[in-house]
Design a protein around this motif. Structure first.
Motif, mmCIF file in Angstrom:
data_model
loop_
_atom_site.group_PDB
_atom_site.id
_atom_site.type_symbol
_atom_site.label_atom_id
_atom_site.label_comp_id
_atom_site.label_asym_id
_atom_site.label_seq_id
_atom_site.Cartn_x
_atom_site.Cartn_y
_atom_site.Cartn_z
ATOM 1 N N SER A 118 5.477 -1.877 0.784
ATOM 2 C CA SER A 118 4.870 -0.595 1.130
ATOM 3 C C SER A 118 4.975 -0.332 2.632
ATOM 4 O O SER A 118 4.967 0.804 3.070
ATOM 5 C CB SER A 118 3.418 -0.538 0.647
ATOM 6 N N PHE A 121 8.963 0.532 2.995
ATOM 7 C CA PHE A 121 9.423 1.805 2.465
ATOM 8 C C PHE A 121 8.354 2.893 2.434
ATOM 9 O O PHE A 121 8.573 3.972 1.911
ATOM 10 C CB PHE A 121 10.027 1.608 1.068
ATOM 11 N N SER A 123 4.197 4.359 1.873
ATOM 12 C CA SER A 123 3.365 4.547 0.683
ATOM 13 C C SER A 123 2.647 5.868 0.832
ATOM 14 O O SER A 123 1.439 5.935 0.987
ATOM 15 C CB SER A 123 2.369 3.396 0.553
ATOM 16 N N SER A 241 11.126 10.156 -11.430
ATOM 17 C CA SER A 241 10.177 9.251 -12.077
ATOM 18 C C SER A 241 9.852 9.705 -13.486
ATOM 19 O O SER A 241 9.766 8.895 -14.411
ATOM 20 C CB SER A 241 8.876 9.162 -11.263
ATOM 21 N N GLN A 247 8.511 4.191 -11.687
ATOM 22 C CA GLN A 247 8.047 4.643 -10.385
ATOM 23 C C GLN A 247 9.198 4.584 -9.373
ATOM 24 O O GLN A 247 9.765 3.519 -9.128
ATOM 25 C CB GLN A 247 6.887 3.744 -9.924
ATOM 26 N N PRO A 249 10.237 5.209 -5.387
ATOM 27 C CA PRO A 249 9.565 5.399 -4.099
ATOM 28 C C PRO A 249 9.967 6.711 -3.418
ATOM 29 O O PRO A 249 11.153 7.005 -3.281
ATOM 30 C CB PRO A 249 10.018 4.190 -3.267
#
Lengths: 276, 258
Positions: A118, A121, A123, A241, A247, A249
């Motif tokens: 996280s 990349f 969050s 998604s 999920q 990102p």
């Protein structure tokens, strides 16, 4: 789609992206036109040492990242001359050492292991209200300083030596610039993460540089591009998604979108130039 | 005891880069009427000499004075025109913004109003025939236009001396002439030091010429003696002086300064 806005995490995400875009456009324009992309990468990765410090000593990792990246930015700005080392050598070193220190400190912290990914990349779907306030404050200080010192920054960015002769406090302005870059990097880590921070500071400004001839207009246009990429990336992440039922990102989608647009602009521009 | 007040002075200045001697015991006096051209081979120390004068490079030994004080304290009174390769010529900045840089510190120091600042910039741009291209980004300018923009920036500071580093490098002869005519006019008020590798052209305009090659060969005159050139360039150079006292034709013109 619209029912998403009723979720507070979504509203937070959109606000965070807007705040980040503004900083990206303004600071990214300096980064790109002064060719400080590598230094920005160095600062971003060193920040992970701050995250590690935060976890290890039990304070907010975000604050740790702010402190360490400021230290790295200002340090690079002042030390590379004095130590007689090539700047890119120093950047490479703090880049790796910062990252390694963060990893070791996180590993040494007992109990809950924070999610490294996280920080790498981003969050954006987990931005808290407190984070938003912190971001807003950082953003406001960055913009205020740039607005107040715009002409001096422009002069020093364009021609350092002339500025020194003309009597501008070149060293101070440089350190200030590195400090602003560091603050912006931390701001962006929350949204797109350490690795992808470079892309958001680089691609929107590089795109804008293709279309406008002045730094000021570059800042405005780069901010708009950044907004398009962050919002577009979130939408794409949502769409992909729901199609693949996994999920994806958002930060990574933002960068892919930005990279694709940049590539198209580059090729399109070449075509236009070769035709005329 | 001095009879002439000098604007800038180097006394026994030596500069070393990593132990390598770049300038060796250089002395120079710049009087208020001076129009000096510094010539010499590439890497001979011309640029280093003016960087020392401006306090951008500190000497290993010797004394440097600019308007009677340390250069770092007084250099803002000098209009400096750096080499065009010392900055990124594709930087997103317009001609006007470049010229405005000249007013930046000035503006703060003397509390000029914004209007006055604008007028000053407009005046200088008109003087150097830049008005029509004021909003053009510098990346689109010709070599001569860019040089004039840099000179305009230097003049916007209302300088008491002008120091130029290769102001005519890689520009066409017509533009060179235009720039030197501007400089001649300015020299009626302020001293000028210019670095050049083009001996033939500068000798038509300047008052005195010095050769820099680690040492400074300067005799406060416009004559370049064969011995001076030989020492500076390390090879014999023919001078054609008869009937054309201001022309210097070098058989080895291409030598050592490509």
């Amino acid at each position: 789609m619209l029912e998403l806005l009723s979720y507070s995490f979504m509203r937070h995400a959109l606000l965070a992206a807007a705040l980040a875009s503004l900083a990206c456009g303004v600071i990214g324009s300096f980064v790109v036109s002064r060719r400080l992309v590598f230094i920005t990468g160095g600062i971003a990765h060193t920040a992970y040492a701050g995250v590690g410090l935060g976890y290890f000593f039990g304070f907010n990792p975000f604050v740790g990242a702010v402190l360490v990246s400021l230290l790295a930015g200002v340090g690079l700005g002042t030390l590379s001359d004095r130590l007689k080392q090539a700047p890119d050598t120093l950047i490479g070193i703090i880049w790796a050492v910062g990252m390694a220190l963060g990893m070791v400190l996180v590993a040494l912290t007992p109990g809950y292991a924070p999610d490294l990914l996280s920080y790498l990349f981003g969050s954006i779907m987990f931005v808290s209200l407190q984070d938003l306030w912190l971001m807003a404050t950082l953003n406001a200080s960055v913009l205020l300083v740039v607005w107040h010192q715009y002409k001096a920054f422009l002069a020093v960015s364009f021609d350092e030596e002339y500025s020194a002769v003309a009597g501008l406090p070149v060293r101070f302005l440089q350190v200030l610039m590195y400090a602003l870059i560091s603050l912006s990097v931390v701001l962006l880590i929350k949204v797109v993460g350490i690795i992808l921070v470079i892309a958001l500071l680089t691609i929107p400004a590089a795109l804008a540089k293709m279309f406008v001839p002045s730094l000021k207009r570059m800042m405005v246009q780069a901010s708009l591009w950044a907004l398009v990429f962050t919002y577009g990336g979130m939408f794409l992440a949502y769409a992909v998604s729901s199609i693949y039922q996994v999920q994806v990102p958002a930060g990574a989608m933002m960068i892919l979108l930005a990279g694709a647009v940049y590539g198209v602009a580059l090729v399109g521009r070449k075509r236009i130039l070769s035709k005329s | 005891m001095e009879t002439i007040k000098s604007c800038a002075r180097l006394h026994g200045v030596s500069v070393r880069f990593d132990g390598l001697l770049a300038l060796d015991e250089v002395s120079l006096d710049v009087d208020p009427q001076a129009f000096i051209a510094l010539i010499g081979p590439n890497g001979g120390g011309k640029t280093t000499l003016i960087r020392v004068l401006l306090g951008l490079q500190s000497p290993a030994s010797g004394k440097v004075e600019l308007f009677g004080e340390l250069p770092t304290r007084t250099r803002h009174r000098v209009g400096y025109v750096p080499q065009t390769r010392s900055f990124d010529s594709n930087f997103p900045i317009s001609v006007r913004e470049v010229v405005e840089m000249g007013c930046l510190t000035h503006f703060k120091k003397r509390q000029h109003g914004a209007h006055e600042l604008c007028r000053k910039v407009d005046d200088v741009m008109a003087q150097l025939e830049l008005t029509d291209i004021a909003e053009r980004p510098i990346g689109t300018l010709s070599g001569g236009q860019l040089q004039r923009a840099l000179i305009a920036r230097a003049l916007a500071t209302e300088p008491e001396m002008l120091i130029l580093d290769e102001p005519t490098a890689s520009i066409d002869p017509h533009a060179v002439e235009m720039i030197y005519r501007h400089l001649l006019e300015l020299n009626q008020r302020i001293p000028i030091i210019t670095v050049s590798h083009d001996i033939g052209v500068v000798s038509q305009y300047v008052k005195t010429i010095g050769c820099v090659n680690q040492h400074l060969h300067y005799h406060a005159s416009k004559e370049i003696t064969p011995a001076m050139l030989e020492e500076a360039y390390g090879c014999p150079i023919d001078l054609l002086a008869h009937g054309q006292p201001h022309r210097v034709l070098g058989e080895h013109k291409g030598h050592g300064h490509a």
